[in-house]
Design an enzyme around this catalytic site. Structure first.
Site, PDB file in Angstrom:
ATOM      1  N   LYS A 141     -42.548  37.355 -39.712  1.00 43.34           N
ATOM      2  CA  LYS A 141     -43.711  36.492 -40.001  1.00 43.34           C
ATOM      3  C   LYS A 141     -44.228  36.726 -41.417  1.00 43.34           C
ATOM      4  O   LYS A 141     -44.561  35.775 -42.117  1.00 43.34           O
ATOM      5  CB  LYS A 141     -44.841  36.762 -38.990  1.00 43.34           C
ATOM      6  CG  LYS A 141     -44.548  36.232 -37.599  1.00 43.34           C
ATOM      7  CD  LYS A 141     -45.118  34.834 -37.434  1.00 43.34           C
ATOM      8  CE  LYS A 141     -44.479  34.012 -36.330  1.00 43.34           C
ATOM      9  NZ  LYS A 141     -44.448  34.616 -35.019  1.00 43.34           N
ATOM     10  N   LYS A 160     -28.793  24.682 -30.789  1.00 41.20           N
ATOM     11  CA  LYS A 160     -29.497  24.400 -29.543  1.00 41.20           C
ATOM     12  C   LYS A 160     -30.620  23.395 -29.735  1.00 41.20           C
ATOM     13  O   LYS A 160     -31.044  23.132 -30.857  1.00 41.20           O
ATOM     14  CB  LYS A 160     -30.040  25.703 -28.956  1.00 41.20           C
ATOM     15  CG  LYS A 160     -31.119  26.382 -29.751  1.00 41.20           C
ATOM     16  CD  LYS A 160     -31.731  27.515 -28.921  1.00 41.20           C
ATOM     17  CE  LYS A 160     -33.093  27.883 -29.470  1.00 41.20           C
ATOM     18  NZ  LYS A 160     -33.849  28.773 -28.619  1.00 41.20           N
ATOM     19  N   LYS A 174     -37.783  22.641 -30.720  1.00 38.58           N
ATOM     20  CA  LYS A 174     -38.861  21.881 -31.348  1.00 38.58           C
ATOM     21  C   LYS A 174     -38.705  21.911 -32.866  1.00 38.58           C
ATOM     22  O   LYS A 174     -38.752  20.885 -33.524  1.00 38.58           O
ATOM     23  CB  LYS A 174     -40.190  22.510 -30.927  1.00 38.58           C
ATOM     24  CG  LYS A 174     -41.374  21.725 -31.338  1.00 38.58           C
ATOM     25  CD  LYS A 174     -42.641  22.323 -30.735  1.00 38.58           C
ATOM     26  CE  LYS A 174     -43.838  21.798 -31.474  1.00 38.58           C
ATOM     27  NZ  LYS A 174     -44.720  22.828 -31.966  1.00 38.58           N
TER      28      LYS A 174
HETATM   29  P1  AMP Z   1     -39.835  27.825 -27.332  1.00 37.99           P
HETATM   30  O1  AMP Z   1     -39.850  26.340 -27.197  1.00 37.99           O
HETATM   31  O2  AMP Z   1     -38.871  28.262 -28.397  1.00 37.99           O
HETATM   32  O3  AMP Z   1     -41.207  28.434 -27.476  1.00 37.99           O
HETATM   33  O4  AMP Z   1     -39.240  28.419 -25.987  1.00 37.99           O
HETATM   34  C1  AMP Z   1     -39.905  28.453 -24.765  1.00 37.99           C
HETATM   35  C2  AMP Z   1     -38.919  28.841 -23.697  1.00 37.99           C
HETATM   36  O5  AMP Z   1     -37.896  27.846 -23.557  1.00 37.99           O
HETATM   37  C3  AMP Z   1     -38.179  30.158 -23.959  1.00 37.99           C
HETATM   38  O6  AMP Z   1     -38.018  30.841 -22.730  1.00 37.99           O
HETATM   39  C4  AMP Z   1     -36.845  29.728 -24.502  1.00 37.99           C
HETATM   40  O7  AMP Z   1     -35.824  30.663 -24.227  1.00 37.99           O
HETATM   41  C5  AMP Z   1     -36.609  28.430 -23.744  1.00 37.99           C
HETATM   42  N1  AMP Z   1     -35.791  27.512 -24.552  1.00 37.99           N
HETATM   43  C6  AMP Z   1     -36.182  26.868 -25.682  1.00 37.99           C
HETATM   44  N2  AMP Z   1     -35.194  26.091 -26.164  1.00 37.99           N
HETATM   45  C7  AMP Z   1     -34.116  26.265 -25.335  1.00 37.99           C
HETATM   46  C8  AMP Z   1     -32.791  25.751 -25.287  1.00 37.99           C
HETATM   47  N3  AMP Z   1     -32.344  24.864 -26.172  1.00 37.99           N
HETATM   48  N4  AMP Z   1     -31.973  26.161 -24.286  1.00 37.99           N
HETATM   49  C9  AMP Z   1     -32.404  27.033 -23.355  1.00 37.99           C
HETATM   50  N5  AMP Z   1     -33.647  27.563 -23.329  1.00 37.99           N
HETATM   51  C10 AMP Z   1     -34.508  27.181 -24.307  1.00 37.99           C
END
Ligand code: AMP
Length: 330
Positions: free
Chosen positions: A111, A194, A197
């Site tokens: 960060k 992957k 957002k």
């Molecule tokens: P985030 O959106 O990065 O804050 O992730 C929130 C949760 O969603 C976490 O547990 C991530 O591991 C899961 N997650 C986010 N993007 C993916 C993805 N493309 N595939 C699998 N899990 C995801």
């Protein structure tokens, strides 16, 4: 029943990666454990959100989790700042936390490298607040992604330290909740990597049918296989992976056979994939939109969740205060 605690970020819409990668597991897990899910709005303050949108964001996130299937009658679903006891526990834990160990945390180093203009103390003490979130309910398990493993390790260290200093066996050493085969990575449709957002390639639970079709039809493809059983390029393998996750098994097999026989028409496959995504997403989206409008219901869920979480938090705080030597004047 094991106690499981998990934080949920308080901004942004849920995409299919969040849904299949995390939420589907949470929905299952809530029936098998005593789960506490909280929306981490205190944590979001490290980036100074606009006060005008903070509450709206929390409300949207809550509606999405409810619409997707978290059940407030089964799990305890609450907003972190509705249970300010967590800040007291964080303060108490911080007295036994060394600045050096916080400065060495990978996420902190990341960060400050990315945002050298905003190195606030909240960022430094983030792992202490996270440990307090977990220890507030004396969690046995915490579902964590790779990037959070170090924080959970620190939580165990703080728990052990507390127990040692005060000669008690009070805080558990919270272990990661592992989903085994349930942990899947949802790919993006832009050719690599992957769905995420920040990657800007999300298919969101609140997307309408038209935008789902348009996003899927824009998915990157190649010029097609030239010989039977040709290894797939990454963009194609991503489309197949998404189809494997979302479509019926025989649909996936149908297109796989077409690919292997060099008869695949990516346009047809994408059309089918879009329709299958719509079948999954549209009922969830309709529920989310209904729930969003229902302020009374959202308030009731948040109020009742906070009450349940508070009962658990107050018990912990009362024990911790006593262990540390605070006692009421009689
Ligand atoms: P985030 O959106 O990065 O804050 O992730 C929130 C949760 O969603 C976490 O547990 C991530 O591991 C899961 N997650 C986010 N993007 C993916 C993805 N493309 N595939 C699998 N899990 C995801």
């Amino acid at each position: 029943m094991e106690k499981v605690v998990s934080g949920i970020r308080s901004t942004g819409n849920l995409h299919l990666g969040n849904y299949f990668g995390a939420l589907v597991n949470f929905i299952k897990m809530q029936h098998e454990n005593n789960c506490f899910f909280f929306i981490a709005d205190y944590h979001s303050l490290t980036t100074h959100p606009d006060p005008k949108t903070l509450n709206g964001n929390v409300r949207n996130v809550l509606s999405e989790y409810l619409g997707a299937g978290l059940d407030p009658d089964v799990a305890t679903l609450y907003v972190q700042s509705d249970v300010p006891e967590v800040t007291e526990l964080s303060l108490l834990l911080s007295m036994h936390t060394y600045v050096g160990e916080l400065e060495r945390t990978t996420s902190f180093k990341d960060k400050i490298r990315k945002h050298p203009d905003n190195v606030n103390a909240g960022l430094l003490t983030y792992p202490v607040l996270m440990a307090a979130d977990i220890l507030l309910h004396r969690a046995d398990r915490v579902p964590v992604g790779k990037d959070q493993e170090q924080h959970l390790e620190m939580t165990r260290k703080f728990a052990r330290r507390f127990n040692t200093i005060y000669g008690v066996d009070y805080f558990p050493e919270s272990q990661p909740y592992t989903f085994g085969k349930g942990l899947i990575k949802v790919p993006g449709l832009d050719g690599t990597g992957k769905m995420g957002k920040s990657e800007g390639n999300g298919l969101y639970l609140i997307d309408d049918d038209k935008s789902i079709r348009s996003k899927v039809m824009k998915a990157v493809t190649d010029s097609g296989p030239t010989k039977p059983e040709e290894p797939m390029t990454e963009p194609i393998s991503n489309i197949f992976k998404l189809m494997e996750i979302i479509s019926p098994e025989d649909t996936h097999k149908f297109y796989l056979d077409k690919y292997n026989n060099c008869e695949i028409r990516y346009g047809d496959m994408k059309k089918q994939l879009a329709e299958d995504i719509i079948t999954t997403i549209s009922p969830i989206r309709e529920r989310i939109l209904e729930i969003r409008k229902d302020t009374d219901y959202l308030n009731k869920v948040a109020r009742e969740g906070a009450e349940k979480a508070k009962a658990s938090a107050q018990k912990t705080l009362s024990d911790v205060r006593e262990i540390m030597g605070f006692s009421k004047f009689k």
